[in-house]
Design a protein around this motif. Structure first.
Motif, PDB file in Angstrom:
ATOM      1  N   LEU A 129      28.561 -32.902 -32.025  1.00 38.34           N
ATOM      2  CA  LEU A 129      27.931 -33.888 -32.138  1.00 38.34           C
ATOM      3  C   LEU A 129      28.335 -35.104 -32.258  1.00 38.34           C
ATOM      4  CD1 LEU A 129      26.428 -32.434 -35.079  1.00 38.34           C
ATOM      5  CD2 LEU A 129      25.976 -31.492 -32.376  1.00 38.34           C
ATOM      6  N   VAL A 130      29.815 -34.850 -32.142  1.00 38.13           N
ATOM      7  CA  VAL A 130      30.207 -36.812 -32.036  1.00 38.13           C
ATOM      8  C   VAL A 130      30.012 -36.823 -31.188  1.00 38.13           C
ATOM      9  CG1 VAL A 130      32.027 -38.122 -32.691  1.00 38.13           C
ATOM     10  CG2 VAL A 130      31.425 -36.437 -34.424  1.00 38.13           C
ATOM     11  N   ARG A 131      30.798 -36.282 -30.375  1.00 35.83           N
ATOM     12  CA  ARG A 131      30.856 -36.732 -28.767  1.00 35.83           C
ATOM     13  C   ARG A 131      29.676 -37.304 -28.012  1.00 35.83           C
ATOM     14  NH1 ARG A 131      35.848 -33.369 -29.194  1.00 35.83           N
ATOM     15  NH2 ARG A 131      34.300 -31.587 -29.446  1.00 35.83           N
ATOM     16  N   LEU A 132      28.969 -36.254 -28.316  1.00 31.39           N
ATOM     17  CA  LEU A 132      27.207 -36.338 -27.816  1.00 31.39           C
ATOM     18  C   LEU A 132      26.598 -37.763 -27.371  1.00 31.39           C
ATOM     19  CD1 LEU A 132      24.906 -35.199 -26.169  1.00 31.39           C
ATOM     20  CD2 LEU A 132      24.127 -33.987 -27.810  1.00 31.39           C
ATOM     21  N   ARG A 181      28.584 -40.942 -26.173  1.00 38.28           N
ATOM     22  CA  ARG A 181      28.096 -41.011 -24.641  1.00 38.28           C
ATOM     23  C   ARG A 181      26.171 -41.377 -25.362  1.00 38.28           C
ATOM     24  NH1 ARG A 181      25.922 -37.582 -20.842  1.00 38.28           N
ATOM     25  NH2 ARG A 181      25.738 -35.591 -22.847  1.00 38.28           N
ATOM     26  N   ILE A 182      25.571 -41.120 -25.958  1.00 35.66           N
ATOM     27  CA  ILE A 182      24.075 -41.609 -25.978  1.00 35.66           C
ATOM     28  C   ILE A 182      24.502 -42.746 -26.195  1.00 35.66           C
ATOM     29  CG2 ILE A 182      22.213 -41.496 -26.619  1.00 35.66           C
ATOM     30  CD1 ILE A 182      22.276 -38.651 -26.972  1.00 35.66           C
ATOM     31  N   LEU A 183      25.105 -43.406 -27.392  1.00 36.46           N
ATOM     32  CA  LEU A 183      25.183 -44.659 -27.686  1.00 36.46           C
ATOM     33  C   LEU A 183      25.791 -45.664 -26.694  1.00 36.46           C
ATOM     34  CD1 LEU A 183      25.562 -46.950 -29.969  1.00 36.46           C
ATOM     35  CD2 LEU A 183      27.958 -45.677 -30.336  1.00 36.46           C
ATOM     36  N   GLY A 184      27.073 -44.988 -26.045  1.00 32.68           N
ATOM     37  CA  GLY A 184      28.009 -45.824 -24.883  1.00 32.68           C
ATOM     38  C   GLY A 184      26.610 -46.278 -23.947  1.00 32.68           C
ATOM     39  N   LEU A 185      25.443 -45.409 -24.049  1.00 31.05           N
ATOM     40  CA  LEU A 185      24.282 -45.274 -22.827  1.00 31.05           C
ATOM     41  C   LEU A 185      23.440 -46.182 -23.164  1.00 31.05           C
ATOM     42  CD1 LEU A 185      23.339 -42.442 -21.902  1.00 31.05           C
ATOM     43  CD2 LEU A 185      24.910 -43.526 -19.902  1.00 31.05           C
ATOM     44  N   ALA A 186      23.506 -46.228 -24.193  1.00 32.99           N
ATOM     45  CA  ALA A 186      22.215 -47.006 -24.919  1.00 32.99           C
ATOM     46  C   ALA A 186      22.674 -48.817 -25.241  1.00 32.99           C
ATOM     47  CB  ALA A 186      21.980 -47.036 -26.612  1.00 32.99           C
ATOM     48  N   PRO A 193      29.555 -56.409 -25.309  1.00 33.67           N
ATOM     49  CA  PRO A 193      30.770 -57.188 -26.126  1.00 33.67           C
ATOM     50  C   PRO A 193      31.785 -55.303 -26.737  1.00 33.67           C
ATOM     51  CG  PRO A 193      29.857 -58.417 -27.123  1.00 33.67           C
ATOM     52  CD  PRO A 193      28.660 -56.916 -26.196  1.00 33.67           C
ATOM     53  N   PRO A 194      32.959 -55.477 -25.356  1.00 29.02           N
ATOM     54  CA  PRO A 194      33.664 -54.071 -26.054  1.00 29.02           C
ATOM     55  C   PRO A 194      34.518 -53.809 -27.034  1.00 29.02           C
ATOM     56  CG  PRO A 194      34.747 -55.826 -24.666  1.00 29.02           C
ATOM     57  CD  PRO A 194      33.584 -55.996 -24.658  1.00 29.02           C
ATOM     58  N   VAL A 195      33.956 -52.811 -27.645  1.00 29.56           N
ATOM     59  CA  VAL A 195      34.623 -52.336 -29.070  1.00 29.56           C
ATOM     60  C   VAL A 195      35.552 -51.046 -28.937  1.00 29.56           C
ATOM     61  CG1 VAL A 195      34.163 -51.883 -31.543  1.00 29.56           C
ATOM     62  CG2 VAL A 195      32.598 -53.614 -30.575  1.00 29.56           C
ATOM     63  N   LEU A 196      36.260 -51.182 -29.603  1.00 30.23           N
ATOM     64  CA  LEU A 196      37.367 -50.153 -29.682  1.00 30.23           C
ATOM     65  C   LEU A 196      36.905 -49.100 -30.481  1.00 30.23           C
ATOM     66  CD1 LEU A 196      39.415 -48.194 -28.611  1.00 30.23           C
ATOM     67  CD2 LEU A 196      41.108 -48.927 -30.051  1.00 30.23           C
ATOM     68  N   PHE A 197      36.578 -48.223 -30.397  1.00 34.15           N
ATOM     69  CA  PHE A 197      35.415 -47.195 -31.765  1.00 34.15           C
ATOM     70  C   PHE A 197      36.262 -45.505 -31.485  1.00 34.15           C
ATOM     71  CE2 PHE A 197      32.072 -43.823 -32.759  1.00 34.15           C
ATOM     72  CZ  PHE A 197      32.423 -44.140 -33.883  1.00 34.15           C
ATOM     73  N   ALA A 198      36.465 -45.139 -32.942  1.00 32.82           N
ATOM     74  CA  ALA A 198      37.637 -44.109 -33.420  1.00 32.82           C
ATOM     75  C   ALA A 198      36.504 -43.206 -34.679  1.00 32.82           C
ATOM     76  CB  ALA A 198      38.765 -44.429 -33.896  1.00 32.82           C
ATOM     77  N   TRP A 216      37.067 -44.108 -28.095  1.00 36.14           N
ATOM     78  CA  TRP A 216      36.636 -44.276 -27.051  1.00 36.14           C
ATOM     79  C   TRP A 216      36.337 -45.774 -27.052  1.00 36.14           C
ATOM     80  CZ3 TRP A 216      35.204 -41.181 -30.670  1.00 36.14           C
ATOM     81  CH2 TRP A 216      34.788 -39.777 -30.135  1.00 36.14           C
ATOM     82  N   VAL A 217      36.293 -46.149 -26.266  1.00 34.84           N
ATOM     83  CA  VAL A 217      35.676 -48.382 -25.325  1.00 34.84           C
ATOM     84  C   VAL A 217      34.369 -48.394 -25.006  1.00 34.84           C
ATOM     85  CG1 VAL A 217      36.167 -50.533 -23.922  1.00 34.84           C
ATOM     86  CG2 VAL A 217      38.348 -48.427 -24.653  1.00 34.84           C
ATOM     87  N   LEU A 218      33.909 -48.669 -26.271  1.00 33.03           N
ATOM     88  CA  LEU A 218      32.464 -48.763 -25.834  1.00 33.03           C
ATOM     89  C   LEU A 218      31.669 -50.381 -25.546  1.00 33.03           C
ATOM     90  CD1 LEU A 218      30.836 -46.890 -29.271  1.00 33.03           C
ATOM     91  CD2 LEU A 218      30.788 -45.964 -27.010  1.00 33.03           C
ATOM     92  N   GLY A 219      31.301 -50.212 -24.545  1.00 37.84           N
ATOM     93  CA  GLY A 219      30.822 -51.720 -23.929  1.00 37.84           C
ATOM     94  C   GLY A 219      31.121 -51.863 -22.681  1.00 37.84           C
ATOM     95  N   SER A 220      31.538 -53.404 -22.308  1.00 34.31           N
ATOM     96  CA  SER A 220      32.150 -53.768 -21.182  1.00 34.31           C
ATOM     97  C   SER A 220      33.384 -53.400 -20.949  1.00 34.31           C
ATOM     98  CB  SER A 220      32.153 -55.058 -20.991  1.00 34.31           C
ATOM     99  OG  SER A 220      32.418 -56.173 -20.240  1.00 34.31           O
ATOM    100  N   GLU A 221      33.605 -52.559 -18.968  1.00 35.87           N
ATOM    101  CA  GLU A 221      34.967 -52.450 -19.312  1.00 35.87           C
ATOM    102  C   GLU A 221      35.645 -53.346 -18.326  1.00 35.87           C
ATOM    103  OE1 GLU A 221      34.505 -48.496 -17.190  1.00 35.87           O
ATOM    104  OE2 GLU A 221      34.251 -47.418 -18.526  1.00 35.87           O
TER     105      GLU A 221
END
Length: 362
Positions: free
Chosen positions: A276-279, A282-287, A293-298, A305-310
Motif C-alpha cells: 500500500l505504501v509503495r503504491l 508512486r501515485i504521490l510522485g505522479l501527482a 522541489p525534490p524531497v527525500l521521503f522515507a 524515495w526521491v519525490l519531485g525533480s530529479e
C-alpha cells in the motif's frame, strides 16, 4: 497434536469467540478444545468477554435476570474486547484462493467482516464526515463499483455508477476524466441515501456479495489478466493495483469504524502495508510531477524515495510512519498534524504533505 498445531488453534481462538471462523476451522477448534483444558478455559474467557458487551443480561438458572455487571467489570471487559478484536483481526482467517495481487483486498474484506458484529445496535454512532457506522458500508458499495463494472460485475444499487475511461484511451486527458470527482461525489451521496432507506444488514449483505464477486473474478486469479491498465476514479493503473486501492480504502474505513466504536483495529500485515505504501508513493510522485522541489521521503524502518525533480539537489528530508503516511493519503490526517521527522526546506516538505493529503476521495 503438535506444538505448531496447538499454537495455530490458539491464534484462531479470538476469531472463534466472534463466530467469524469458516466451518472447517470451527471444527478444528472444537476438536482441540475437547482435548486441551488450557485452551478450553481461554476460549470460555474470550467468549464471556464478547457476551458481556453483547447486550442486556439474560436470565439465570433460577429464571431471574442475571445480576448486572458492575461498571468496573464492563470497563475491564471493554479493554479485554479491544485486545480480543485486535487478535481476531490479526489472525489469518481462511481467505479466498486468489493471486498475490488480490490477497491484501481479501484480507481487508475479512478484517471488516470481523469488526462488523461489534456494530450491532450501534449503527447510528458518528464515524467521519457526517456519516454514521452504516454510511461507510454504503460508501464502499459505491467505491467498489468502478472496478466491479470494469470486471463485468453489475451494480447492486440503482442509479448511475461512476465510469472509468474506455479501454485503450490515453492517460486521463478527456473531459469525462476531468469530471470524475464530481460524478463520484454524486454517486456516493446517492448510494448512502439509498442504503439509509434499507437495514444495515441488507447493506452489509450487498457489500459482502460485491466484494465476493470481485474476489471471484478471473482478474483476481490471473496476474496476466490483471496486468492490463485501466483508468478508474481518476487514476490509470493495472487492474492488479486497483485491487490494492480497494484494499487501502477498505482498511481505512475499517479503522474509521473501529475508532468510532472504541476498538483498536490493527494495521494491515507488514507485507500488505508495504504494498500500500509503495503504491501511494508512486501515485504521490505522479501527482507532484517532475518539477516539484525534490524531497527525500522515507517510511520508518522501510524504504526511501526521491519525490519531485530529479534535476536538482535534494533540499529536504521527510520521514513518516508507514501507517501515518497511509492515513495522511487517506485524508485522516491534516498535513500540519501528521507526526513526522523533517530536515531542510520546510516549503518543499509542506508541498509533499499537502499534495499527499489532497489525493484522498475517502
Amino acid at each position: 497434536m503438535t506444538d505448531d498445531d496447538h499454537e495455530r488453534v490458539r491464534d484462531l481462538l479470538a476469531a472463534w469467540a466472534f463466530g467469524t471462523l469458516p466451518p472447517e476451522e470451527r471444527q478444528t477448534v472444537a476438536d482441540h478444545l475437547a482435548e486441551c483444558a488450557s485452551c478450553a478455559a481461554e476460549a470460555e474467557r474470550l467468549r464471556e468477554t464478547v457476551r458481556l458487551l453483547d447486550g442486556p443480561a439474560g436470565n439465570g438458572a433460577d429464571g431471574q435476570p442475571d445480576a448486572a455487571p458492575t461498571a468496573d467489570l464492563y470497563a475491564e471487559s471493554a479493554q479485554d474486547l479491544s485486545g480480543v478484536l485486535s487478535a481476531a483481526l490479526r489472525a489469518r482467517p481462511a481467505l479466498p484462493r486468489v493471486a498475490g495481487h488480490a490477497v491484501p483486498y481479501a484480507a481487508a474484506v475479512a478484517g471488516l467482516k470481523a469488526l462488523l458484529p461489534e456494530a450491532e445496535g450501534r449503527w447510528p454512532t458518528p464515524v467521519v464526515h457526517d456519516w454514521d457506522v452504516h454510511a461507510p458500508l454504503a460508501h464502499l458499495l459505491a467505491a467498489d463499483e468502478p472496478l466491479a463494472g470494469r470486471l463485468g460485475i453489475g451494480p447492486r444499487v440503482p442509479g448511475t455508477p461512476v465510469e472509468g475511461e474506455s479501454e485503450g484511451e490515453g492517460e486521463g486527458e478527456g473531459e469525462g476524466e476531468a469530471d470524475w470527482a464530481g460524478a463520484w461525489n454524486r454517486r456516493t451521496a446517492e448510494v448512502i441515501a439509498h442504503e439509509h432507506g434499507r437495514t444495515p444488514a441488507e447493506t452489509v449483505a450487498d457489500w459482502s456479495a460485491q466484494a465476493a464477486a470481485l474476489l471471484a473474478a478471473p482478474e483476481a486469479h490471473d496476474p496476466e489478466l490483471a496486468a492490463r491498465a485501466t483508468t478508474l476514479m481518476g487514476v490509470r493503473l493495472p487492474v492488479a493495483e486497483h485491487f490494492l486501492v480497494r484494499a487501502f480504502e477498505t482498511w481505512i474505513h475499517t479503522d474509521d469504524i473501529g475508532r468510532a466504536l472504541g476498538l483498536a483495529v490493527p494495521p494491515p500485515p507488514a507485507d500488505h502495508l508495504g504494498q500500500l505504501v509503495r503504491l501511494a508513493v508512486r501515485i504521490l510522485g505522479l501527482a507532484l510531477g517532475p518539477t516539484a522541489p525534490p524531497v527525500l521521503f522515507a517510511v520508518t524502518g522501510g524504504e526511501q524515495w526521491v519525490l519531485g525533480s530529479e534535476d536538482e539537489p535534494v533540499g529536504a528530508e521527510l520521514t513518516l510512519d508507514p501507517v501515518d503516511f497511509c492515513l495522511l493519503v487517506g485524508g485522516r490526517y491534516a498535513p500540519e498534524e501528521v507526526p513526522r521527522g523533517t530536515t531542510g526546506d520546510e516549503a518543499a516538505v509542506r508541498n509533499v504533505l499537502e499534495r499527499a493529503a489532497s489525493l484522498s476521495w475517502l
